[in-house]
Design an enzyme around this catalytic site. Structure first.
Site, mmCIF file in Angstrom:
data_model
loop_
_atom_site.group_PDB
_atom_site.id
_atom_site.type_symbol
_atom_site.label_atom_id
_atom_site.label_comp_id
_atom_site.label_asym_id
_atom_site.label_seq_id
_atom_site.Cartn_x
_atom_site.Cartn_y
_atom_site.Cartn_z
ATOM 1 N N ARG A 1 5.188 -1.857 8.847
ATOM 2 C CA ARG A 1 4.775 -0.153 8.720
ATOM 3 C C ARG A 1 3.552 -0.065 9.143
ATOM 4 N NH1 ARG A 1 4.375 2.575 3.524
ATOM 5 N NH2 ARG A 1 5.042 4.751 4.221
ATOM 6 N N HIS B 1 1.863 3.330 11.453
ATOM 7 C CA HIS B 1 1.308 4.835 11.156
ATOM 8 C C HIS B 1 -0.082 4.284 11.455
ATOM 9 C CE1 HIS B 1 3.207 5.147 7.238
ATOM 10 N NE2 HIS B 1 3.489 4.921 7.526
ATOM 11 N N ASP B 2 -0.541 3.304 12.277
ATOM 12 C CA ASP B 2 -1.496 3.487 13.397
ATOM 13 C C ASP B 2 -1.701 4.036 14.246
ATOM 14 O OD1 ASP B 2 -4.757 2.083 13.784
ATOM 15 O OD2 ASP B 2 -4.117 0.338 15.260
ATOM 16 N N ASP C 1 -5.128 1.833 18.032
ATOM 17 C CA ASP C 1 -6.439 1.254 17.709
ATOM 18 C C ASP C 1 -7.584 1.207 16.635
ATOM 19 O OD1 ASP C 1 -6.598 3.326 15.942
ATOM 20 O OD2 ASP C 1 -7.936 4.870 16.475
ATOM 21 N N SER D 1 -7.538 2.810 13.277
ATOM 22 C CA SER D 1 -7.510 2.993 12.642
ATOM 23 C C SER D 1 -7.663 3.585 11.544
ATOM 24 C CB SER D 1 -8.101 4.660 13.754
ATOM 25 O OG SER D 1 -5.978 5.064 14.027
ATOM 26 N N ASN E 1 -0.151 7.577 3.671
ATOM 27 C CA ASN E 1 -0.313 6.472 3.967
ATOM 28 C C ASN E 1 -0.589 5.709 2.142
ATOM 29 O OD1 ASN E 1 0.083 6.352 6.240
ATOM 30 N ND2 ASN E 1 -2.400 6.520 6.455
ATOM 31 N N HIS F 1 14.311 -0.165 9.100
ATOM 32 C CA HIS F 1 13.737 -0.146 7.868
ATOM 33 C C HIS F 1 15.097 -1.190 7.185
ATOM 34 C CE1 HIS F 1 12.712 4.869 7.895
ATOM 35 N NE2 HIS F 1 11.190 3.350 7.687
ATOM 36 N N THR F 2 15.643 -2.071 8.433
ATOM 37 C CA THR F 2 16.113 -2.911 8.238
ATOM 38 C C THR F 2 16.042 -3.994 6.996
ATOM 39 O OG1 THR F 2 18.370 -4.447 8.578
ATOM 40 C CG2 THR F 2 15.938 -4.397 9.696
ATOM 41 N N THR G 1 21.141 -6.880 3.404
ATOM 42 C CA THR G 1 20.838 -7.932 3.984
ATOM 43 C C THR G 1 18.986 -7.300 3.976
ATOM 44 O OG1 THR G 1 20.859 -7.157 6.554
ATOM 45 C CG2 THR G 1 22.218 -9.144 5.159
ATOM 46 N N ASP H 1 18.125 -7.094 11.338
ATOM 47 C CA ASP H 1 19.525 -7.089 11.582
ATOM 48 C C ASP H 1 20.247 -5.885 11.752
ATOM 49 O OD1 ASP H 1 20.059 -6.362 9.222
ATOM 50 O OD2 ASP H 1 21.789 -8.520 8.839
#
Length: 336
Positions: A65, A69-70, A77, A79, A97, A197-198, A254, A259
């Site tokens: 994540r 978000h970078d 970069d 940041s 964030n 999101h698994t 899981t 998966d």
């Protein structure tokens, strides 16, 4: 490997993208960029990530994540790693964030080891990108080669962090627009957003509107789903502000294994986040519904696309940092 800078003009939902080949620039991404300057970098990061994920499997999702978000703000970069100072307004306190994005101490830990072996050579942006790949593998996900050679930005953008990143309650068309803006397709979007999101956890404040909203509708009043919903509502009270930081797994089947289980969750209408479930049930989701079904039926196709999409996202470049970026000694601060 050909690298592209992608410029998109956003107008309603039609977003033409223009690609420019920058492979002839002085700082292209290559697989062997550190071959002579820091040949052990991949091994060092892998070994440290093995320890980090063993300590807590949730760390894998945290790093993936953080990388996402970078890359969605100014390109990949580093940041997002910058702390706020008197002269720099960082991205860490932007609404997508603050109080939710983690992993900064993990990157600090790996950076310290790398700096002891190869001082001033490996950028924080590359370190984060490699770590995200290794995190995926360590919880059962696919392998992909990571092109490297990024430079760290000397700037950050609070404004772009506020506007560029998809949110859990955002509509499907808006999320598609944000991905197109980055030069990423609908197929990339379904693989990256839902696929990531698994693994990992979501805070109550990010799924409250879903479980007190259309959850019963998308599950078609399934009794088994009703039991799951009751458990979610115990974790997350209806009143805003109450239990906001309580967490639960986004994949309740899981939660620590990478998966395709999350796609089956969407088929049942049990997606925890509104933005995920919309991929299958939104009236605008004709294309995304087909892709969700494909990944649910074919885990190999999901793994292949996730790998391709992660490389593609990792190649979103900050053109300014390619020219005058740096290799930060400390990922939290610009070199002085």
């Amino acid at each position: 490997m050909k690298l592209l800078l992608v410029i998109c003009i956003v107008h309603a939902i039609f977003i033409p993208c223009f690609s420019f080949d920058v492979s002839g620039m002085d700082l292209p991404l290559t697989l062997d960029y550190y071959k002579s300057t820091c040949p052990t970098v991949f091994d060092v990061i892998r070994k440290e990530m093995e320890c980090i994920v063993k300590e807590d499997p949730r760390n894998a999702a945290i790093i993936i994540r953080l990388h996402f978000h970078d890359c969605f703000v100014q390109g990949c970069d580093g940041s997002v790693l910058l702390d706020e100072t008197e002269s720099l307004k960082g991205e860490k306190k932007a609404s997508p964030n603050i109080n939710s994005l983690k992993g900064y101490k993990i990157i600090d830990r790996i950076k310290n080891i790398i700096e002891s072996e190869c001082p001033g050579v490996v950028s924080c942006a590359d370190l984060l990108t490699i770590s995200a790949r290794d995190a995926t593998i360590l919880v059962g996900g696919p392998y992909w080669d990571v092109p490297v050679g990024r430079k760290d930005s000397k700037t950050a953008s609070y404004a772009l962090a506020t506007t560029n990143l998809p949110t859990p309650d955002e509509g499907l068309i808006s999320i598609i627009a944000k991905f197109y803006y980055q030069g990423l397709s609908v197929e990339d979007m379904v693989a990256l957003i839902v696929g990531a999101h698994t693994i990992g956890m979501a805070q109550c404040r990010n799924f409250r509107s879903r479980i007190y909203g259309d959850f019963r509708v998308t599950t078609a009043l399934n009794p088994v789903s009703a039991t799951y919903l009751a458990r979610l509502q115990e974790i997350c009270p209806e009143s805003s502000g109450e239990g906001d930081r309580n967490v639960t797994a986004m994949d309740n089947v899981t939660p620590n294994l990478f998966d395709n289980s999350i796609y089956h969750t969407l088929l049942r209408g049990e997606g925890l986040l509104s933005s995920d479930q919309a991929m299958y049930t939104s009236m605008f989701g004709i294309q995304t519904r087909r892709i969700v079904s494909k990944y649910a039926e074919n885990p190999v196709a999901f793994f292949e696309q996730f790998s391709k999409s992660m490389v593609k996202m990792g190649n979103i470049l900050n053109s300014k940092s390619l020219v005058d970026g740096e290799v930060r000694r400390n990922c939290r601060f610009v070199n002085t």
